[in-house]
Design a protein around this motif. Structure first.
Motif, PDB file in Angstrom:
ATOM      1  N   PRO A 151      11.934   4.672  -6.022  1.00 17.28           N
ATOM      2  CA  PRO A 151      10.172   5.379  -5.782  1.00 17.28           C
ATOM      3  C   PRO A 151       9.583   4.083  -5.269  1.00 17.28           C
ATOM      4  CG  PRO A 151      11.212   4.606  -8.244  1.00 17.28           C
ATOM      5  CD  PRO A 151      11.800   4.291  -7.630  1.00 17.28           C
ATOM      6  N   SER A 152       8.857   4.889  -3.880  1.00 13.01           N
ATOM      7  CA  SER A 152       7.465   4.135  -3.825  1.00 13.01           C
ATOM      8  C   SER A 152       6.724   3.891  -4.789  1.00 13.01           C
ATOM      9  CB  SER A 152       6.871   4.405  -2.621  1.00 13.01           C
ATOM     10  OG  SER A 152       6.647   5.731  -2.578  1.00 13.01           O
ATOM     11  N   VAL A 153       6.011   3.162  -4.766  1.00 15.47           N
ATOM     12  CA  VAL A 153       4.874   2.908  -6.292  1.00 15.47           C
ATOM     13  C   VAL A 153       3.303   2.850  -5.945  1.00 15.47           C
ATOM     14  CG1 VAL A 153       4.186   2.271  -8.607  1.00 15.47           C
ATOM     15  CG2 VAL A 153       6.622   2.356  -8.172  1.00 15.47           C
ATOM     16  N   ARG A 154       2.393   3.655  -6.597  1.00 15.00           N
ATOM     17  CA  ARG A 154       0.873   2.973  -6.501  1.00 15.00           C
ATOM     18  C   ARG A 154       0.139   3.358  -7.139  1.00 15.00           C
ATOM     19  NH1 ARG A 154      -0.635   6.717  -1.050  1.00 15.00           N
ATOM     20  NH2 ARG A 154       0.689   5.504  -0.208  1.00 15.00           N
ATOM     21  N   ARG A 155      -0.869   2.776  -7.257  1.00 18.08           N
ATOM     22  CA  ARG A 155      -1.720   3.239  -8.184  1.00 18.08           C
ATOM     23  C   ARG A 155      -3.024   3.918  -7.872  1.00 18.08           C
ATOM     24  NH1 ARG A 155       1.875   0.776 -11.644  1.00 18.08           N
ATOM     25  NH2 ARG A 155       1.925  -1.444 -10.963  1.00 18.08           N
ATOM     26  N   LEU A 156      -3.256   4.602  -8.857  1.00 18.98           N
ATOM     27  CA  LEU A 156      -4.848   5.873  -8.324  1.00 18.98           C
ATOM     28  C   LEU A 156      -5.676   5.968  -9.000  1.00 18.98           C
ATOM     29  CD1 LEU A 156      -5.671   8.794  -7.250  1.00 18.98           C
ATOM     30  CD2 LEU A 156      -4.191   9.059  -8.665  1.00 18.98           C
TER      31      LEU A 156
END
Length: 254
Positions: A186-191
Motif C-alpha cells: 500500500p501507499s500510506v499518507r497521514r491525514l
C-alpha cells in the motif's frame, strides 16, 4: 465497556454530520471517485457513503452489521446509495464487481483483520483500490490542543491510551494482512481531517457528554464522563471549536 453498536440508543451516533472538504481533498489525492462503484464497509450512519456520491461515485453500497444504525442511515440515504446488513468479513455481496472498497474507522473494531482484508480483495475488480482510514498509535498520541481536543482525553484518563493500544492497527500487521490477501504494497499518507465545526465550546461539549460518534468514550462511566467534560471546558476557549483528528490512510491495489 466497549460501545454496543446494536443498542438502539446508539443508532444515530454516526449519522448526523457532514464530511469536511479536508477529507475530500485527501481522497481525491489518492484516486478520482467520478464514475466509480464503491463499497463502504462499516458505513455506520452513511456519512461517508453519501460523501462518495457527492464526489461523483456512480453507485455506493454501504455495509454495516448494526440493523439499528442502518435504519438511521436509510432515513438520509440519497439516490445511488444502497444499504446492506452484513459482516465486514462476510458481506454477502457479489465478487469482483466494484472499483473501490472503503473502510473508515473499521479495522480497529474487527476481531479477524485478515478475514476482513480477504473479503475486500474478493469484492474488488482487478486493479481496484482498497482504502483503509484508521488511526495508528502515532495518530492517537498526537498532543491535545484547541484544534485537536481528542488528544486531551488521554491526558485526563491515561488508561484510555491502553484501550487504544490494544485495538489500533499497526502498519506492519496491516501490510502483512494486505500482502497475504493478494494486494500490492500500500501507499500510506497521514491525514488531518476536520471532523466538525461547532458554533461554540458548549456545542462541542454536548456531543462529548452524550458520547456521540466517539466509541472511546464508552469506556468511561457517567461520573468519569462528567469529569472529562469539566476538564475540557477548562482547556477550550468559549468561542467556536474546529475539531481536527489525525488519521492514517492506506491505499492498496488488487
Amino acid at each position: 465497556m466497549p460501545i454496543d453498536f446494536d443498542d438502539p440508543a446508539n443508532a444515530r451516533t454516526y449519522s448526523d454530520r457532514d464530511v469536511d472538504p479536508s477529507w475530500d481533498r485527501a481522497i481525491t489525492g489518492v484516486l478520482d471517485p467520478r464514475g466509480r462503484t464503491v463499497v463502504d464497509i462499516g458505513c455506520g450512519g452513511g456519512v461517508y457513503a453519501r460523501a462518495w456520491l457527492r464526489l461523483g461515485a456512480a453507485a455506493v453500497t454501504g455495509v454495516d452489521s448494526s440493523a439499528s444504525i442502518l435504519e438511521a442511515a436509510r432515513a438520509q440515504a440519497p439516490a445511488g446509495l444502497d444499504l446492506h446488513l452484513g459482516d465486514a468479513a462476510a458481506t454477502g455481496l457479489s465478487a469482483a464487481r466494484v472499483d473501490v472498497v472503503f473502510a473508515r474507522a473499521l479495522v480497529h473494531h474487527v476481531a479477524d483483520l485478515p478475514a476482513v482484508v480477504r473479503e475486500a480483495h474478493r469484492l474488488l475488480r482487478e486493479g481496484g483500490r482498497y482504502l483503509i482510514q484508521d488511526r495508528t498509535m502515532a495518530d492517537v498520541d498526537q498532543p491535545g490542543n484547541e484544534r485537536h481536543p481528542r488528544g486531551w482525553l488521554f491526558d485526563v484518563f491515561p488508561r484510555l491510551r491502553q484501550v487504544e493500544a490494544a485495538r489500533r492497527p499497526d502498519d506492519a500487521s496491516l501490510r502483512d494482512a494486505l500482502g497475504a490477501a493478494g494486494f500490492d504494497a500500500p501507499s500510506v499518507r497521514r491525514l488531518w481531517e476536520v471532523r466538525r465545526r461547532y458554533d461554540d465550546r458548549e456545542a462541542y461539549l454536548a456531543e462529548i457528554g452524550t458520547r456521540t460518534g466517539r466509541s472511546i468514550l464508552h469506556e468511561l462511566d457517567d461520573d468519569e464522563l462528567s469529569y472529562l467534560v469539566s476538564e475540557l471546558r477548562g482547556r477550550l476557549p468559549a468561542g467556536p471549536v474546529l475539531e481536527r483528528d489525525r488519521w492514517t490512510l492506506w491505499c492498496a491495489v488488487r
